[in-house]
Design a protein around this motif. Structure first.
Motif, PDB file in Angstrom:
ATOM      1  N   ILE A 202       2.471  -2.504   5.386  1.00 51.28           N
ATOM      2  CA  ILE A 202       1.611  -1.544   4.686  1.00 51.28           C
ATOM      3  C   ILE A 202       2.002  -1.470   3.216  1.00 51.28           C
ATOM      4  CG2 ILE A 202       1.021   0.902   4.502  1.00 51.28           C
ATOM      5  CD1 ILE A 202       1.272   1.045   7.572  1.00 51.28           C
ATOM      6  N   LEU A 203       3.310  -1.503   2.950  1.00 52.45           N
ATOM      7  CA  LEU A 203       3.804  -1.457   1.571  1.00 52.45           C
ATOM      8  C   LEU A 203       3.308  -2.662   0.761  1.00 52.45           C
ATOM      9  CD1 LEU A 203       5.673   0.248  -0.249  1.00 52.45           C
ATOM     10  CD2 LEU A 203       7.557  -1.233   0.446  1.00 52.45           C
ATOM     11  N   VAL A 204       3.291  -3.827   1.390  1.00 51.18           N
ATOM     12  CA  VAL A 204       2.803  -5.042   0.725  1.00 51.18           C
ATOM     13  C   VAL A 204       1.277  -5.049   0.666  1.00 51.18           C
ATOM     14  CG1 VAL A 204       2.620  -7.559   0.949  1.00 51.18           C
ATOM     15  CG2 VAL A 204       4.815  -6.435   1.334  1.00 51.18           C
ATOM     16  N   ALA A 205       0.642  -4.535   1.707  1.00 55.55           N
ATOM     17  CA  ALA A 205      -0.821  -4.606   1.820  1.00 55.55           C
ATOM     18  C   ALA A 205      -1.537  -3.785   0.751  1.00 55.55           C
ATOM     19  CB  ALA A 205      -1.250  -4.146   3.210  1.00 55.55           C
ATOM     20  N   ILE A 206      -1.010  -2.619   0.406  1.00 54.37           N
ATOM     21  CA  ILE A 206      -1.721  -1.718  -0.511  1.00 54.37           C
ATOM     22  C   ILE A 206      -1.967  -2.357  -1.877  1.00 54.37           C
ATOM     23  CG2 ILE A 206      -1.569   0.475  -1.762  1.00 54.37           C
ATOM     24  CD1 ILE A 206      -0.248   1.656   0.760  1.00 54.37           C
ATOM     25  N   PRO A 207      -0.930  -2.813  -2.605  1.00 57.23           N
ATOM     26  CA  PRO A 207      -1.210  -3.455  -3.900  1.00 57.23           C
ATOM     27  C   PRO A 207      -1.972  -4.768  -3.753  1.00 57.23           C
ATOM     28  CG  PRO A 207       1.131  -3.627  -3.351  1.00 57.23           C
ATOM     29  CD  PRO A 207       0.524  -2.715  -2.355  1.00 57.23           C
ATOM     30  N   THR A 208      -1.729  -5.483  -2.659  1.00 61.88           N
ATOM     31  CA  THR A 208      -2.422  -6.761  -2.450  1.00 61.88           C
ATOM     32  C   THR A 208      -3.920  -6.557  -2.321  1.00 61.88           C
ATOM     33  OG1 THR A 208      -0.500  -7.720  -1.317  1.00 61.88           O
ATOM     34  CG2 THR A 208      -2.620  -8.783  -0.953  1.00 61.88           C
ATOM     35  N   VAL A 209      -4.323  -5.581  -1.514  1.00 57.87           N
ATOM     36  CA  VAL A 209      -5.748  -5.359  -1.285  1.00 57.87           C
ATOM     37  C   VAL A 209      -6.430  -4.783  -2.526  1.00 57.87           C
ATOM     38  CG1 VAL A 209      -5.763  -2.994  -0.387  1.00 57.87           C
ATOM     39  CG2 VAL A 209      -7.334  -4.666   0.552  1.00 57.87           C
ATOM     40  N   ILE A 210      -5.704  -4.051  -3.337  1.00 58.90           N
ATOM     41  CA  ILE A 210      -6.264  -3.527  -4.585  1.00 58.90           C
ATOM     42  C   ILE A 210      -6.571  -4.665  -5.555  1.00 58.90           C
ATOM     43  CG2 ILE A 210      -5.700  -2.212  -6.671  1.00 58.90           C
ATOM     44  CD1 ILE A 210      -4.212  -0.217  -4.871  1.00 58.90           C
ATOM     45  N   ILE A 211      -5.630  -5.594  -5.692  1.00 62.88           N
ATOM     46  CA  ILE A 211      -5.807  -6.715  -6.628  1.00 62.88           C
ATOM     47  C   ILE A 211      -6.889  -7.674  -6.135  1.00 62.88           C
ATOM     48  CG2 ILE A 211      -4.684  -8.748  -7.626  1.00 62.88           C
ATOM     49  CD1 ILE A 211      -2.044  -7.113  -7.542  1.00 62.88           C
ATOM     50  N   ALA A 212      -6.841  -8.016  -4.839  1.00 65.33           N
ATOM     51  CA  ALA A 212      -7.795  -8.992  -4.299  1.00 65.33           C
ATOM     52  C   ALA A 212      -9.158  -8.380  -4.015  1.00 65.33           C
ATOM     53  CB  ALA A 212      -7.236  -9.605  -3.018  1.00 65.33           C
ATOM     54  N   GLY A 213      -9.222  -7.044  -3.920  1.00 67.09           N
ATOM     55  CA  GLY A 213     -10.467  -6.375  -3.597  1.00 67.09           C
ATOM     56  C   GLY A 213     -11.200  -5.849  -4.816  1.00 67.09           C
ATOM     57  N   PRO A 214     -11.041  -4.568  -5.161  1.00 65.78           N
ATOM     58  CA  PRO A 214     -11.790  -3.983  -6.279  1.00 65.78           C
ATOM     59  C   PRO A 214     -11.586  -4.696  -7.615  1.00 65.78           C
ATOM     60  CG  PRO A 214     -10.769  -2.267  -4.966  1.00 65.78           C
ATOM     61  CD  PRO A 214     -10.229  -3.562  -4.445  1.00 65.78           C
ATOM     62  N   LEU A 215     -10.362  -5.109  -7.912  1.00 62.81           N
ATOM     63  CA  LEU A 215     -10.106  -5.742  -9.207  1.00 62.81           C
ATOM     64  C   LEU A 215     -10.731  -7.131  -9.287  1.00 62.81           C
ATOM     65  CD1 LEU A 215      -6.412  -4.634  -9.932  1.00 62.81           C
ATOM     66  CD2 LEU A 215      -8.568  -3.530 -10.589  1.00 62.81           C
ATOM     67  N   PHE A 216     -10.493  -7.965  -8.293  1.00 69.81           N
ATOM     68  CA  PHE A 216     -11.065  -9.317  -8.321  1.00 69.81           C
ATOM     69  C   PHE A 216     -12.585  -9.297  -8.186  1.00 69.81           C
ATOM     70  CE2 PHE A 216     -12.535 -12.987  -5.704  1.00 69.81           C
ATOM     71  CZ  PHE A 216     -12.518 -13.929  -6.729  1.00 69.81           C
ATOM     72  N   SER A 217     -13.132  -8.291  -7.499  1.00 78.03           N
ATOM     73  CA  SER A 217     -14.580  -8.252  -7.284  1.00 78.03           C
ATOM     74  C   SER A 217     -15.360  -8.161  -8.588  1.00 78.03           C
ATOM     75  CB  SER A 217     -14.953  -7.076  -6.365  1.00 78.03           C
ATOM     76  OG  SER A 217     -14.764  -5.832  -7.007  1.00 78.03           O
ATOM     77  N   LYS A 218     -14.735  -7.622  -9.642  1.00 77.03           N
ATOM     78  CA  LYS A 218     -15.394  -7.585 -10.952  1.00 77.03           C
ATOM     79  C   LYS A 218     -15.716  -8.994 -11.431  1.00 77.03           C
ATOM     80  CE  LYS A 218     -13.093  -3.356 -12.578  1.00 77.03           C
ATOM     81  NZ  LYS A 218     -12.198  -2.794 -13.629  1.00 77.03           N
ATOM     82  N   TYR A 219     -14.757  -9.892 -11.258  1.00 72.69           N
ATOM     83  CA  TYR A 219     -14.944 -11.280 -11.698  1.00 72.69           C
ATOM     84  C   TYR A 219     -15.835 -12.048 -10.725  1.00 72.69           C
ATOM     85  CZ  TYR A 219     -11.040  -9.990 -14.678  1.00 72.69           C
ATOM     86  OH  TYR A 219     -10.245  -9.349 -15.587  1.00 72.69           O
ATOM     87  N   ALA A 220     -15.671 -11.786  -9.435  1.00 71.07           N
ATOM     88  CA  ALA A 220     -16.495 -12.465  -8.439  1.00 71.07           C
ATOM     89  C   ALA A 220     -17.967 -12.144  -8.647  1.00 71.07           C
ATOM     90  CB  ALA A 220     -16.053 -12.058  -7.035  1.00 71.07           C
TER      91      ALA A 220
END
Length: 465
Positions: A202-220
């Motif tokens: 869970i500790l690893v998942a939270i920042p990972t999903v933020i970067i790969a999800g909402p943040l990357f979706s701007k570029y996608a």
């Protein structure tokens, strides 16, 4: 501190099936994996059969008598299914209850009603992460696709701006968080502590999903600007129901096994006395079997009965949940057989020697092996199972936390760059109405970001804990 293991159930350890040298073992591993890859990709053979044949091929190339290779494979298959089979089944039942009762739709609708504008991608991540806890990846996609398409259409959002965060939430749960099959099998293989792995995951998942999800979706969304395909909006589960469970009770039911397992891990750390009554109680209620069983029994009332299901309807729901996981159980079992064949042939010791000679950090080596198998086979589960079997001996002298980080490194590597040999690639392509190039620019890149970010975070955590 108890661990997810089947040592008490298994027979005496199987004797090494061969004493071949490193060169021959190295060739045997490459040949065995090549057979699996060829059968899955070229001949489209089911992964269960491919892993079974690949295991026997590995033993043959390693110079082992066929009867001993068969014994190793059978032992590994049996112990793996004994260790994780019931957990996968319980997770499937809970997920089916959540979907059919309308509980998943209730979570979605409640969160979406309170989100809008710039908060919508973050809401999609939250929805996918919560729903993704008890559901298999493919089931989660089927459940969330209608929501993604409707939100994109009604709110006039970019499909990628909404879809990528949802996919990221599901994928991260699938690769890093038990009780999903991959993490469970890796935990069993390296004898890691499930509660600690869950907490660190869970500790690893939270920042990972933020970067790969909402943040990357701007570029996608800039790279691929496509409308939501009308024809792919299916009926939602709760549209045929007169009532459905409340938001709070649904969330509580989904989170119950997580809370119980995390509580056990916390009590083990604080008390650390196997004879203490409090710790013994939490060792029982926080064990994966009891935690998931409790969630299923609670879910029958809080989800099934709350939706107005009769006893027959609940029984039918439970029965229908078990059929689709037969293939997953067979793949996981055969993967366990492949793992045991690797270990008994001496490959694990060879990997241990190589890591010492080359001075490669164990966590990085585990990530790289999982990446290589993922790219070759396209299956995150096969990559996790095979990599766990190869690096299991590395965990022998590791601390509890580092053994859990080894599991997470394997899980992170197993998600790297999904492409045309991955069923998930085509699922996303068809549901979102993309072409191959667009799917690579969005889905494949997102998976790679998850893998690299999660792998990097695991390495950073290993330096401080």
């Amino acid at each position: 501190m108890t661990r997810l293991s089947v040592e008490m159930l298994a027979a005496d350890p199987v004797e090494p099936i061969t004493s071949a040298g490193h060169a021959q073992l190295g060739i045997a591993v490459l040949a065995g994996i090549a057979v699996i890859v060829l059968l899955i990709t070229k001949f489209k053979l089911h992964a269960f059969l491919a892993l079974t044949i690949g295991s026997l091929a590995l033993g043959a190339f390693a110079g082992a008598p066929l009867d001993k290779a068969i014994t190793s494979f059978s032992t590994g298959l049996g112990s793996t299914v004994a260790g994780v089979g019931v957990l996968i089944a319980l997770g499937a039942i809970l997920g089916k209850l959540l979907a059919d009762s309308g509980g998943a739709d209730q979570i979605v609708d409640t969160i979406l009603a309170r989100a809008g504008g710039r908060a919508m991608p973050w809401a999609m991540v939250l929805i996918a992460s919560v729903i993704g806890l008890p559901l298999f990846f493919e089931v989660g996609i089927v459940l969330l696709i209608p929501v993604v398409l409707m939100v994109a259409k009604r709110g006039n959002y970019s499909l990628m701006r909404i879809g990528i965060p949802a996919l990221a939430g599901l994928s991260v749960m699938h690769g890093l968080i038990p009780p999903h099959p991959g993490p469970l099998v890796a935990i069993d293989a390296v004898k890691a502590n499930l509660g600690v792995t869950l907490a660190l995951g869970i500790l690893v998942a939270i920042p990972t999903v933020i970067i790969a999800g909402p943040l990357f979706s701007k570029y996608a969304a800039r790279w691929v600007d496509v409308p939501a395909p009308e024809k792919m909006i299916p009926q939602r589960a709760s549209e045929d129901l007169e009532k459905r469970p409340g938001f709070g009770v649904t969330i509580a039911t989904v989170m119950l096994p997580v809370v119980l397992m995390l509580s056990k891990a916390l009590v083990d750390i604080i008390i650390d006395d196997p004879e203490n009554m409090v710790q013994r109680v939490f060792d029982v209620i926080g064990s994966p079997l009891i935690a998931l069983l409790a969630a299923v029994l609670v879910g029958i009332f809080t989800l099934g009965r709350a939706a107005g299901f009769t006893k027959d309807r609940i029984s039918s729901t439970v029965e229908k949940s078990l059929g689709p996981i037969a293939g997953i159980l067979l793949i996981v079992g055969a993967g366990g057989g492949f793992k045991q064949t690797l270990i008994d042939s001496g490959v694990g010791q060879m990997i241990l020697d190589i890591s010492e000679d080359w001075s490669i950090p164990a966590l990085l080596l585990a990530w790289l092996i999982a990446v290589a198998i993922r790219l070759a086979t396209g299956s995150a589960t096969v990559a996790t199972i095979s990599a766990a079997g190869l690096v299991a001996p590395l965990a022998a002298d590791m601390s509890t936390t580092h053994a859990s980080l080894l599991v997470l490194a394997i899980g992170a590597g197993s998600l790297f760059f999904s492409h045309v040999n991955d069923a998930g690639f085509w699922l996303v392509k068809e549901y979102f109405g993309l072409n191959v190039g667009q799917t690579i620019k969005t889905w494949s890149v997102m998976e790679t970001i998850i893998s690299v970010v999660a792998g990097g975070l695991v390495l950073l955590l290993s330096l401080v804990i």
